[in-house]
Design a protein around this motif. Structure first.
Motif, PDB file in Angstrom:
ATOM      1  N   PHE A 264       0.875  -1.169   0.000  1.00  0.00           N
ATOM      2  CA  PHE A 264       0.000   0.000   0.000  1.00  0.00           C
ATOM      3  C   PHE A 264       0.913   1.220   0.000  1.00  0.00           C
TER       4      PHE A 264
ATOM      5  N   THR B 201       1.287  -0.198  15.039  1.00  0.00           N
ATOM      6  CA  THR B 201       0.909  -0.813  13.763  1.00  0.00           C
ATOM      7  C   THR B 201      -0.470  -1.455  13.884  1.00  0.00           C
ATOM      8  N   ALA B 202      -1.042  -1.804  12.738  1.00  0.00           N
ATOM      9  CA  ALA B 202      -2.320  -2.519  12.756  1.00  0.00           C
ATOM     10  C   ALA B 202      -2.137  -3.892  13.388  1.00  0.00           C
ATOM     11  N   SER B 203      -0.945  -4.460  13.246  1.00  0.00           N
ATOM     12  CA  SER B 203      -0.700  -5.765  13.873  1.00  0.00           C
ATOM     13  C   SER B 203      -0.955  -5.678  15.369  1.00  0.00           C
TER      14      SER B 203
ATOM     15  N   HIS C 116      -5.557 -10.106   6.485  1.00  0.00           N
ATOM     16  CA  HIS C 116      -4.106  -9.901   6.596  1.00  0.00           C
ATOM     17  C   HIS C 116      -3.494 -10.910   7.571  1.00  0.00           C
TER      18      HIS C 116
ATOM     19  N   SER D 277      -1.563 -10.554   9.828  1.00  0.00           N
ATOM     20  CA  SER D 277      -1.458 -10.070  11.215  1.00  0.00           C
ATOM     21  C   SER D 277      -2.602 -10.616  12.077  1.00  0.00           C
TER      22      SER D 277
ATOM     23  N   THR E  88     -12.639  -7.443   6.933  1.00  0.00           N
ATOM     24  CA  THR E  88     -11.672  -6.512   6.341  1.00  0.00           C
ATOM     25  C   THR E  88     -12.378  -5.574   5.367  1.00  0.00           C
TER      26      THR E  88
ATOM     27  N   GLY F  25     -11.100  -3.429   2.632  1.00  0.00           N
ATOM     28  CA  GLY F  25      -9.873  -3.122   1.893  1.00  0.00           C
ATOM     29  C   GLY F  25      -8.825  -4.190   2.149  1.00  0.00           C
TER      30      GLY F  25
ATOM     31  N   THR G 106      -5.707  -6.803   1.694  1.00  0.00           N
ATOM     32  CA  THR G 106      -4.346  -6.474   1.268  1.00  0.00           C
ATOM     33  C   THR G 106      -4.106  -6.824  -0.205  1.00  0.00           C
TER      34      THR G 106
ATOM     35  N   ASP H 232     -10.956  -4.541  10.214  1.00  0.00           N
ATOM     36  CA  ASP H 232      -9.618  -4.143   9.788  1.00  0.00           C
ATOM     37  C   ASP H 232      -9.768  -3.288   8.529  1.00  0.00           C
TER      38      ASP H 232
ATOM     39  N   ALA I 293      -7.359  -1.062   7.789  1.00  0.00           N
ATOM     40  CA  ALA I 293      -6.022  -0.455   7.931  1.00  0.00           C
ATOM     41  C   ALA I 293      -5.719   0.462   6.749  1.00  0.00           C
TER      42      ALA I 293
ATOM     43  N   ASN J 254      -5.038   2.601   9.673  1.00  0.00           N
ATOM     44  CA  ASN J 254      -3.644   3.050   9.774  1.00  0.00           C
ATOM     45  C   ASN J 254      -3.487   4.434   9.173  1.00  0.00           C
TER      46      ASN J 254
ATOM     47  N   HIS K  37      -0.792   5.806   8.946  1.00  0.00           N
ATOM     48  CA  HIS K  37       0.459   5.766   8.167  1.00  0.00           C
ATOM     49  C   HIS K  37       0.277   5.056   6.832  1.00  0.00           C
ATOM     50  N   LYS K  38      -0.929   4.583   6.550  1.00  0.00           N
ATOM     51  CA  LYS K  38      -1.124   3.990   5.223  1.00  0.00           C
ATOM     52  C   LYS K  38      -1.666   5.017   4.230  1.00  0.00           C
TER      53      LYS K  38
HETATM   54  C1  PLP Z   1      -5.562  -4.908   5.616  1.00  0.00           C
HETATM   55  C2  PLP Z   1      -4.302  -4.854   6.440  1.00  0.00           C
HETATM   56  N1  PLP Z   1      -4.365  -5.069   7.756  1.00  0.00           N
HETATM   57  C3  PLP Z   1      -3.279  -5.032   8.527  1.00  0.00           C
HETATM   58  C4  PLP Z   1      -2.037  -4.767   8.002  1.00  0.00           C
HETATM   59  C5  PLP Z   1      -0.844  -4.746   8.911  1.00  0.00           C
HETATM   60  O1  PLP Z   1      -0.400  -3.445   9.038  1.00  0.00           O
HETATM   61  P1  PLP Z   1       0.824  -3.056   9.977  1.00  0.00           P
HETATM   62  O2  PLP Z   1       2.045  -3.152   9.092  1.00  0.00           O
HETATM   63  O3  PLP Z   1       0.528  -1.662  10.411  1.00  0.00           O
HETATM   64  O4  PLP Z   1       0.885  -4.019  11.081  1.00  0.00           O
HETATM   65  C6  PLP Z   1      -1.907  -4.549   6.634  1.00  0.00           C
HETATM   66  C7  PLP Z   1      -0.597  -4.261   6.035  1.00  0.00           C
HETATM   67  O5  PLP Z   1      -0.457  -3.913   4.904  1.00  0.00           O
HETATM   68  C8  PLP Z   1      -3.069  -4.597   5.837  1.00  0.00           C
HETATM   69  O6  PLP Z   1      -3.002  -4.434   4.509  1.00  0.00           O
END
Ligand code: PLP
Length: 429
Positions: free
Chosen positions: A77, A136-138, A164, A166, A205, A207, A209, A234, A236, A263, A265-266
């Motif tokens: 992303f 982070t989203a994680s 994702h 994560s 989710t 969006g 990944t 999610d 993110a 996120n 930061h995304k």
């Molecule tokens: C849909 C989604 N969720 C979670 C994440 C994890 O993000 P992070 O790197 O902030 O942990 C990503 C990473 O690209 C993602 O695309």
């Protein structure tokens, strides 16, 4: 040299970098180990001038950097660290606040809560949700799933095959089992295949990944509500798109979530790292995380944000988000998100119209999934050749077992000329 002089030089370095970043090879053209070979094996005995650090940035660090700030970064992303956010990071480091409890940094605690409220308003989220920032989203998802487990005692996390990684990692860490749900024809979670037996949480989710598909949140919310299962959304990447009213169709049902991660930061132009986690059940997060040792006990009646996640020490992350929101405003964010989508739509049209090329998934936002006629190996080689030019950086995914290229637009410096150049490189690779 003084702090002021070194600071001026550092800022000059940053300004020059941003002016030149479009000219560097986007994907670092180095081999593993190359950077370490160029660094002295031992630290200096005596302090060196800061100017030497800046020199080594140019000689060692920049040539080994994959340039996420490049306008032709189209992998994963694509994102951007906007200038107000960069400056705010300098100030956050200057303050060096450690926000484990309110009194160790009242401004950090209250600005974080306030910017999360502002962002909720910008994105059209329900008023009154509790928001805080994780790195982070994680980690946001770990926090949400820990709260879910606390709230209902379930032992399974349900998510789609396209969720994702994560999510599965968080489940593993929390001793929960992951149950993957198959997809429908458009890579969304198929709600008819959901089994919530013993589930602590379902992660939907918005969006994904790979293709940025939007899971059917309203029907999943019904199922979660009926089963007493925590719904974590999610978003993110795509959550930032909700700043544009015309993209809020993808928010349907999210108002019924127990927790939501976006996120900044995304796609909200905030420098890495800044993951926003909202919940309508803050008491469940507190139940999962609050543990106040004697040395941190105070008599003030204030909220401590470390009660909502795994970390005690917290950076002043809201400062950069606050700076971006203030300097861009709703309108500035909308202009940038709409432009990314316009450019993705344009690229999608070129692929659609070009014989020998194929679109591989619907495009809800600013990511286009496509491939050239031919085998997986041929597409993989095409991507490798295109990335080796240094002109661009794209990444890939696999859909229905097939190797698929992804062009993700999200850098605020990306122009139509950049996307045209990328298409040219791809066609001739
Ligand atoms: C849909 C989604 N969720 C979670 C994440 C994890 O993000 P992070 O790197 O902030 O942990 C990503 C990473 O690209 C993602 O695309």
């Amino acid at each position: 040299m003084t702090f002021r002089e070194d600071g001026t030089a550092a800022l000059e370095w940053a300004a020059r970098y941003l002016e030149q970043v479009g000219e560097f090879p986007v994907l670092a053209q180095v081999e593993p180990g190359d950077v370490r070979k160029r660094l002295p094996p031992s630290p200096p005995e005596h302090g060196e001038p800061f100017a030497d650090v800046l020199r080594d940035l140019d000689e060692i660090i920049v040539p080994a950097t994959t340039h996420w700030q490049s306008p032709r970064f189209f992998a994963y992303f694509a994102n951007s660290a906007a200038e107000p956010g960069i400056l705010a990071e300098l100030i956050a480091a200057t303050l060096n606040s450690v926000g484990f409890i309110w009194r160790t940094s009242p401004a950090l605690t209250e600005l974080e809560a306030h910017t999360l409220d502002w962002t909720a308003q910008l994105l059209g989220l329900p008023l009154g949700w509790h928001g805080h920032i994780e790195d982070t989203a994680s980690v946001s998802t770990i926090a949400a799933l820990a709260a879910a487990r606390e709230a209902n005692g379930g032992r399974v996390v349900v998510c789609s095959e396209e969720a994702h990684s994560s999510v599965e990692r968080a489940a593993r860490l929390l001793g929960l089992e992951t149950r993957k749900v198959p997809l429908d024809a458009e890579y969304r979670l198929d709600p008819t295949a959901v089994d919530l037996t013993e589930a602590a949480a379902l992660v939907a989710t918005v969006g994904t990944t790979s293709t940025t598909a939007v899971d059917p949140v309203p029907v999943l919310a019904d199922a979660c509500e009926a089963a007493g299962v925590w719904l974590h959304v999610d978003a993110a990447y795509a959550g930032s798109a909700w700043v544009c009213p015309e993209l809020r169709w993808s928010q349907a049902g999210v108002e019924r979530a127990d927790s939501l991660v976006v996120n900044a930061h995304k796609w909200l132009f905030t420098p890495m790292d800044c993951s926003l986690l909202w919940t309508r059940k803050p008491e469940a997060l507190r139940a999962a995380f609050s543990l106040v040792p004697e040395y941190l006990r105070t008599s003030d009646d204030a909220e401590n944000l470390s009660d909502y996640g795994p970390a005690l020490g917290r950076r002043f992350r809201s400062l950069k988000l606050w700076a971006v929101l203030r300097c861009y405003g709703r309108e500035g964010l909308q202009v940038r998100i709409r432009e990314a989508i316009r450019l993705a739509e344009l690229f999608e049209g070129w692929i659609r119209d070009e014989p020998g090329w194929e679109l591989c998934a619907p495009r809800p936002f600013s990511v286009v999934c496509f491939r050239r006629d031919g085998s997986d190996d041929e597409n993989e080689d095409l991507l490798a050749r295109a990335n080796a030019t240094g002109e661009l950086f794209l990444s890939h995914t696999r859909l229905d077992g097939r190797y698929v290229l992804r062009l993700a637009i999200g850098n605020e410096r990306t122009t139509e000329a950049d996307v045209r150049r990328a298409w040219d490189v791809l066609k001739h690779s």
